[in-house]
Design an enzyme around this catalytic site. Structure first.
Site, PDB file in Angstrom:
ATOM      1  N   ASP A   1       3.363  -0.091  -5.433  1.00  0.00           N
ATOM      2  CA  ASP A   1       4.252   0.426  -4.388  1.00  0.00           C
ATOM      3  C   ASP A   1       4.943  -0.660  -3.561  1.00  0.00           C
ATOM      4  OD1 ASP A   1       2.216  -0.460  -2.603  1.00  0.00           O
ATOM      5  OD2 ASP A   1       1.238   1.493  -2.668  1.00  0.00           O
TER       6      ASP A   1
ATOM      7  N   HIS B   1      -0.512  -4.545 -11.883  1.00  0.00           N
ATOM      8  CA  HIS B   1       0.062  -3.429 -12.633  1.00  0.00           C
ATOM      9  C   HIS B   1       1.580  -3.345 -12.478  1.00  0.00           C
ATOM     10  CE1 HIS B   1      -4.133  -1.304 -12.743  1.00  0.00           C
ATOM     11  NE2 HIS B   1      -4.079  -2.397 -13.464  1.00  0.00           N
TER      12      HIS B   1
ATOM     13  N   GLU C   1     -15.405   6.790   0.146  1.00  0.00           N
ATOM     14  CA  GLU C   1     -16.167   7.553  -0.860  1.00  0.00           C
ATOM     15  C   GLU C   1     -16.927   6.579  -1.757  1.00  0.00           C
ATOM     16  OE1 GLU C   1     -15.995  10.840  -1.008  1.00  0.00           O
ATOM     17  OE2 GLU C   1     -14.410  11.054   0.502  1.00  0.00           O
TER      18      GLU C   1
END
Ligand code: APR
Length: 261
Positions: free
Chosen positions: A119, A134, A235
């Site tokens: 991004d 990436h 998480e």
């Protein structure tokens, strides 16, 4: 009867990691940071899978983000990337991106920033030398090795205005400069990232599920080379087992707390 040890007070781990950052600075030891999609969550960037909504809801990433898909259905894949570009165009770096860039400005050369994100938000925040494993969503490149006519057509600004744009002379297509499933990562960026992982004293692993290799392997490399590894993620992640400390929180709240002077 034995007493189980008292749990650490909240914030104890945060204080420990802050001390590790300061120690690395004082002793001139390298720090590496590996980021993933969670880094940009608080900027509102839809993750790869979240982006498959609406018109795109019935596709799997593997049906769109591959060279085979692009060669078979170039316009469809191009259009999907156009929608992702549009989704990212309006977003801003968050406090986590800014904390990293501010630290790098204060301590030049101390921190190597490795990202799986396409991004461009680390770059927009002002981080220098980002290793974008990436690729970058905002950039294009040629699908096939460019011939002389391709470079000339770009220089003259005469790409076709089709979707995707093509070289008017030979038909070579422009494609998003991101790494698709089954493709190699950019060689130099990966080499530099591996060196950073092997030589750092401290690695912060921020907002990645740790499921995609070779990026996730960098945390193992750092751990095996003796670095302290810290996971920042609200998480559980697949990299928790290699972490010396897991900080359960978000990038935009924890990075400013860890990296401020
Ligand atoms: N702060 C930190 N972590 C967060 C936050 C947040 N605000 N919000 C979510 N997370 C965590 C999630 O708990 C999850 O572990 O970010 C992680 C995102 O995981 P993925 O979506 O799997 O993203 P990532 O690890 O970057 O994926 C790697 O896979 O989809 C491909 O090529 C794509 O680069 C991507 C790669």
């Amino acid at each position: 009867m034995t007493h189980s040890p008292l749990p650490d007070p909240p914030g104890a781990d945060l204080g420990t990691v802050r001390d590790w950052v300061r120690e690395a600075v004082q002793l001139s030891r390298p720090i590496a940071v590996l980021t993933g999609a969670g880094m940009s969550a608080e900027s509102g960037v839809p993750t790869f899978r979240d982006a498959l909504t609406g018109l795109w809801a019935h596709f799997r990433p593997e049906e769109l983000a591959t060279e085979t898909a692009f060669r078979a259905r170039p316009q469809q894949v191009w259009d999907w990337y156009a929608s992702r570009r549009a989704a990212v165009a309006g977003v801003e770096p968050n406090a986590g991106h800014r904390a990293l860039a501010t630290f790098q400005a204060r301590e030049p050369g101390r921190l190597t920033l490795i990202t799986q994100n396409v991004d461009g938000l680390h770059q927009a925040a002002g981080s220098p030398g980002v290793l974008a494993l990436h690729g970058n969503l905002a950039e294009d490149r040629w699908l096939d090795s460019p011939r002389a006519c391709c470079d000339a057509s770009v220089a003259a600004g005469t790409l076709t205005d089709a979707c995707p744009p093509a070289c008017p002379a030979c038909g070579n297509l422009r494609r998003p400069a991101v790494v698709w499933f089954g493709e190699f990562l950019p060689e130099q960026a990966l080499r530099d990232a591996e060196t950073a992982a092997r030589t750092c004293a401290l690695m912060l692993v921020v907002g990645t599920s740790g499921a995609v290799y070779p990026a996730a392997g960098l945390a193992f490399t750092a751990h095996q080379a003796g670095a302290r590894v810290v996971v920042v993620n609200p998480e559980p992640s697949e990299l928790d087992p290699v972490a010396d400390v897991v900080l359960r929180g978000t990038a935009a709240t924890l990075l400013p707390a860890l990296l401020s002077p």
